[in-house]
Design an enzyme around this catalytic site. Structure first.
Site, PDB file in Angstrom:
ATOM      1  N   GLY A   1       0.864  -1.507   0.109  1.00 19.31           N
ATOM      2  CA  GLY A   1       0.084   0.120  -0.014  1.00 19.31           C
ATOM      3  C   GLY A   1       0.911   1.329  -0.030  1.00 19.31           C
ATOM      4  N   GLY A   2       2.169   1.188  -0.537  1.00 17.71           N
ATOM      5  CA  GLY A   2       2.762   2.421  -0.687  1.00 17.71           C
ATOM      6  C   GLY A   2       3.802   2.718   0.706  1.00 17.71           C
TER       7      GLY A   2
ATOM      8  N   GLU B   1      13.757  -3.091  -7.868  1.00 20.28           N
ATOM      9  CA  GLU B   1      13.106  -3.398  -9.255  1.00 20.28           C
ATOM     10  C   GLU B   1      12.964  -2.068  -9.798  1.00 20.28           C
ATOM     11  OE1 GLU B   1       8.181  -3.858  -8.444  1.00 20.28           O
ATOM     12  OE2 GLU B   1       9.723  -5.131  -8.353  1.00 20.28           O
TER      13      GLU B   1
ATOM     14  N   GLU C   1       1.688  -7.463  -7.137  1.00 16.36           N
ATOM     15  CA  GLU C   1       1.286  -8.316  -5.888  1.00 16.36           C
ATOM     16  C   GLU C   1      -0.254  -9.012  -6.042  1.00 16.36           C
ATOM     17  OE1 GLU C   1       1.072  -5.793  -2.376  1.00 16.36           O
ATOM     18  OE2 GLU C   1      -0.396  -4.307  -3.237  1.00 16.36           O
TER      19      GLU C   1
ATOM     20  N   ASN D   1      -3.775  -9.344  -3.788  1.00 16.92           N
ATOM     21  CA  ASN D   1      -4.518  -9.044  -2.700  1.00 16.92           C
ATOM     22  C   ASN D   1      -5.408 -10.380  -2.432  1.00 16.92           C
ATOM     23  OD1 ASN D   1      -3.575  -6.297  -2.523  1.00 16.92           O
ATOM     24  ND2 ASN D   1      -4.843  -6.113  -4.450  1.00 16.92           N
TER      25      ASN D   1
ATOM     26  N   ARG E   1      -7.995 -10.866  -0.817  1.00 15.74           N
ATOM     27  CA  ARG E   1      -9.379 -10.560   0.095  1.00 15.74           C
ATOM     28  C   ARG E   1     -10.362 -10.043  -1.174  1.00 15.74           C
ATOM     29  NH1 ARG E   1      -5.622  -5.939   0.310  1.00 15.74           N
ATOM     30  NH2 ARG E   1      -6.362  -4.573  -1.002  1.00 15.74           N
TER      31      ARG E   1
ATOM     32  N   VAL F   1     -12.163  -3.322  -2.091  1.00  7.15           N
ATOM     33  CA  VAL F   1     -13.248  -2.199  -2.235  1.00  7.15           C
ATOM     34  C   VAL F   1     -13.634  -2.021  -3.446  1.00  7.15           C
ATOM     35  CG1 VAL F   1     -13.425   0.438  -1.654  1.00  7.15           C
ATOM     36  CG2 VAL F   1     -11.708  -1.092  -0.319  1.00  7.15           C
TER      37      VAL F   1
ATOM     38  N   ARG G   1     -14.775   6.568  -4.754  1.00  8.35           N
ATOM     39  CA  ARG G   1     -14.953   6.449  -3.204  1.00  8.35           C
ATOM     40  C   ARG G   1     -14.953   7.637  -2.569  1.00  8.35           C
ATOM     41  NH1 ARG G   1      -9.849   2.351  -1.583  1.00  8.35           N
ATOM     42  NH2 ARG G   1     -10.059   0.952  -3.397  1.00  8.35           N
TER      43      ARG G   1
END
Lengths: 182, 460, 182, 460
Positions: D164-165, D200, D288, D290, D292, D295, D338
């Protein structure tokens, strides 16, 4: 709560109280009223506005009532056409009430174009200061070539003309103010 | 493309039309009565004009005021929504003569289709199947009775100018015919100023199925599939769905073709609905054409992905239809429930008032069309439709489960306010509805206890 | 409604009003009104708004009424876990107020199973009537084999045990009531 | 099929999961902290258990309390939502050891994919393209620098345990490498207790595209197309859409196949997302996974018609996937915004408070997922997501117009409350977004004035 109640304590409130109640107790009661007034103004800053307040002390009594504030409605916007409508103040005694009650607004009977005169170039039906009778024609709203008369719905004196001649108006747009002669 | 559209309506449909305009970049002008000055569409619109006091006759039915408002606001078109002036050929005419585009069919088409007898004649000529019955109005008792005897009982006597269940009477026995005929003609005269009636076969417990069509001004026409509107109470639809459950695809395909043939025959333009009665064997007969956008249009939108109100506006603006019949590929099942401010426990009496609490349903595959919001005062002056809840799912069972979930989410309360949400949950949970064996008598049967309303509560 | 009002009228309000207002009138009256005003503004900050407040003392009386404002907050439901919480009654005189203020509820520190004794068969940590000290263990809530002690967070006398031994409890479930000794 | 599911989350996603449970006939147990006792999911659920005070560490991250609540409520499964415990392999493990189904991948898979280095190694083995860079963690400065020189600048140094940064640093020049390396390793040690990093190639202004997969326990797997999540602010996604605009179908097809290959290689189970960076030439590299529900899952639901949370629950209940790859036929365009309770004018600081007014958008092709309602107090304790607004339309232009219309409908106010709704309207109205030429730098450019935010206002 966007609006505060307009508490109906008019300018002669103290005066009348002094005459009617203060009498022999004079200073003490004047002071007491001062406190009541301050208490009221503090109460009206509360989140939950009361609808009535009564204070009695011996032979002194104070009663105040507020009009319903319709709290939910205060978040809504006033519709455009109503923005110009006069806001009636809460009458608490004859003197103050008389002035407010006596001013009356004549509104447009339909959406259309408002004319002050029966035809182009003619003199207006009425001017400020004119006396009018109930039912007297004082303007025209034209809707689809139909000339709908604007009539004074009570007798009185024209105190204001609220729209220019040849103006587009909506239903309910205030056109004239008429003061009732007392 | 139209540039400024005046929406000559109120409530959820006014907001629906305004939303379509906004999405198309069209300026929206709302009109409102004094009762509606704080309404959702007034808040939403680019401009709002106060056209009259509460009573519809002085506001939403007041043609001069609406035309004048359009003139003042610089509108180039008027969308009439449904109800009010939407199927009034005079209004369509007045719009045209004032240089305003009427978003709907030409006045002449509305006039023809609004007359049941003229409509039946036109449809008969276009090979649209009619119920056995009179095509021309019946001139007198003798002729009417002879017609009924020929058709066979039960028959229904309908006022030529009627609609929505008004001015109809069912006759099950030859002996009752004359009395019913006299009553219907007299009532038609009173209600509509037109005592003409016709007689046709009455189908007991039929399904009510309608087909949505879109026709442009250039002769292109498509149908968007059918809707089943069988769940009704006193001829008022409560629940609508698409596709029509239990109808073989061959039947729905024929329904679509038939509606298109009818639409072409009358020179239809715009969005319209062809209503049919369907019996237990899949036989269908034409009932009437609705020359307007309908309350239940969202179910068609959910399955086809086509925005019907945008299409209306594009057609009215002169665009050719961008959709061919091959582009209409309905997917899944959609159901709509009409949530009315009515009290089911007091015979569905209107139960308007201030909405102290108003929480709509939300989440996956749920659409809510409503003009309600917390703090809104539902006026008692107009019809009681407060919110349309529409859901979509891949299958009908899943759509019903979703509808039950969503109906349960609504929280609407206020002094004197009641809604039909719970009642609708019972309807969609009932065994006949779930099995799609229901007829137009379902609600009646639920109310009189013939069908248990909570059937599904134990079933899952 | 998650919170109960803490009305700011203390137990000697009547008494002081009688003395202050009926007696010598001037300074005392101001003081009394001051108290009423403060009381009102405190009342209106409460989550549960009253519809009326009436105070009488001798020949002095104060009445306030509120219209039903249907505050938005009142639409929320009481969460299940709070259903069992003791409801404080509106104290209008000293006796009631004293009792409420001095009574304290000890709640579950975690969701889990409540035990009154250190082990099965042993005597409970405390019984009604026992004196406890601040920090004294008076129960256990077991969560996932972890024994979380329940402690009296102030000294006093146990006046009630609100849950049975071996009961599933949630976070915040009231377990004991402890009266502070005055 | 699962019978009782405990939702170990709060806010909109808890309600989302609860809705799916209700539609499947699964009993729903909510858990809540003291701050959330009046929340929407507490109202909605069949049962609600108070698990702790406001701070998440004592409630939504409190494993013993959640497991105990599940035991008390008789739950047979736990859905973790997103965030909180959703990607914690220990929690998945604890669920299992307490006889509870964890709705998500096996603990081992979560653990492997949560470690960037392990994940990269697995993906490299499965022929999933990676950015040029180190696969194994770098053992020391010398090795790290040699790696960077070989890749070529700019490079990015990433903490193996980050996400997430967080724990990343970009290096554009060889001279700055060592300082950046030392800082990143030190910060990684502090933040994650793990100082391993890898290096990278850094892609300037890339597009962020991710692929949704569904895998059952029986070896069946499908992908549901991609989502473009390029509009971000400080690595937080603000706007998501599907399909990814401007990507050739050939590229998106390869993305889907690649993600499926990766999912199969790691033995993935449940709903998951494979994130990729895509450069201007359509070259993509794995970032990556996730593990889950995300959102932004609604946009995929809107185009495919597949309810992802229902699928998660079915998979967790042991059902084989009923959907094959051929059944996945995305239609049209969906966009999600959002809406956060944040003040864009104060650097997006959280702006919670009581919602005195809360009117969500509605109407055609609009979906709102929110736990907000009039009178709801947004706690300041948790993240600021207040509502997800998703729209669907046949084309991207129409979807943008619809999104602008719907964003404008939200009425959210209260003391201290601000939202990002207006800011989002500016984002979707900006020329780069409308032309789909934007990169992850769009919001930054809007905030510093490089891109005019109101570009579209004059354009239509």
């Amino acid at each position: 709560m966007s609006e505060q109640p307009s508490v109906g304590l008019d300018d002669r409130f103290d005066e009348r109280f002094e005459r009617d109640f203060v009498g022999e107790r004079s200073r003490e009661l004047e002071h007491a009223l001062d406190r009541v007034t301050r208490a009221v103004s503090e109460v009206t800053r509360c989140a939950h506005l009361p609808s009535a307040l009564r204070v009695r002390g011996g032979d002194l009594s104070v009663e105040i009532e507020w009009h319903n504030q319709a709290p939910v409605a205060t978040v809504t916007e006033t519709a455009p056409a109503l923005a110009g409508a006069p806001v009636a103040t809460l009458p608490t005694n004859g003197g103050a009430a008389a002035r407010t009650d006596a001013e009356h607004t004549v509104t447009a009977p339909t959406v259309g174009v408002f004319y002050r005169a029966p035809e182009p170039g003619a003199a207006p039906f009425v001017e400020v200061g004119d006396e009018v009778t109930a039912g007297q024609q004082i303007g025209i709203v034209e809707v689809m070539k139909l000339m709908v008369p604007v009539e004074a719905d009570r007798a009185g004196r024209v105190t204001a003309v609220l729209q220019e001649n040849n103006t587009a108006v909506e239903y309910g747009t205030p056109l004239f103010r008429i003061a009732q002669e007392g | 493309m139209l540039r400024t559209v005046l929406v000559a309506n109120r409530g959820e449909i006014a907001l629906r039309v305004a939303r379509a305009c906004r999405e198309l970049g069209i300026r929206v002008v709302a009109v409102y009565s004094t009762e509606d000055r704080d309404s959702a569409v007034v808040r939403f619109a680019d401009q709002a004009v106060h056209i009259g006091p509460g009573p519809a006759s002085a506001s939403y039915l007041n043609m001069p005021a609406i035309i004048e408002a359009a003139r003042q606001a610089g509108a180039d078109a008027i969308h009439p929504g449904y109800g009010f002036l939407s199927e009034d050929p005079d209004f369509a005419e007045v719009c045209q003569s004032n240089g305003l585009v009427f978003v709907g069919p030409p006045a002449k088409v509305i006039a023809q289709l609004g007359d049941k007898i003229a409509a039946r004649s036109l449809m008969a000529a276009a090979d649209v199947p009619l119920l056995p019955g009179s095509i021309e109005p019946l001139r007198n008792e003798t002729e009417a009775r002879a017609c009924a005897e020929e058709i066979g009982y039960p028959v229904i006597i309908k006022a030529a100018a009627g609609g929505g269940g008004r001015g109809m009477q069912i006759v099950r026995d030859s002996a009752d015919f004359l009395a019913a005929y006299r009553e219907t003609t007299a009532r038609a005269q009173t209600l509509f100023g037109d005592n003409r009636v016709y007689v046709e076969r009455y189908v007991d417990h039929p399904r009510h199925v309608e087909v949505q069509v879109l026709c442009d001004q250039h002769g292109n026409a498509v149908h968007l599939g059918e809707r089943d509107c069988t769940v009704q109470r006193r001829h008022q639809k409560l629940v609508e769905e698409t596709p029509a459950p239990g109808l073989p695809e061959e039947v729905t395909a024929r329904l679509g073709e038939t509606a298109l043939r009818g639409a072409r025959a009358v020179g239809y333009v715009g969005a319209g609905t062809f209503e049919f009665l369907v019996d237990g064997n899949g036989n269908f007969s034409f009932m009437e054409v609705n020359c307007r956008i309908q309350v239940e249009h969202p179910v068609t939108e959910l399955t086809t992905g086509i925005d019907l109100v945008q299409q209306q506006l594009r057609i009215a603006g002169g665009e050719p239809l961008a959709i061919g019949q091959a582009d209409v590929t309905p997917r899944g099942v959609a159901i709509e429930c009409r949530i009315n401010a009515e009290d089911p426990e007091r015979n569905f009496a209107p139960a308007p008032g201030t909405l102290e609490e108003f929480v709509p349903a939300g989440g996956p595959f749920v659409r809510v069309d409503t003009h309600g919001f917390t703090g809104y005062r539902v006026p008692g002056t107009y019809d009681s439709l407060l919110a349309k809840l529409a859901v979509w799912a891949p299958t009908r069972d899943e759509a019903i489960a979703r509808m039950r979930r969503a109906l349960g989410e609504f929280r609407i309360s206020g002094p004197g306010v009641r809604t039909t949400a719970d009642f609708l949950a019972q309807v969609v949970s009932s065994a006949p509805f779930r099995n799609a064996t229901h007829s137009t008598a379902l609600v009646e049967h639920m109310l009189n206890g013939t069908v248990r309303s909570g059937d599904a509560a134990n079933a899952d």
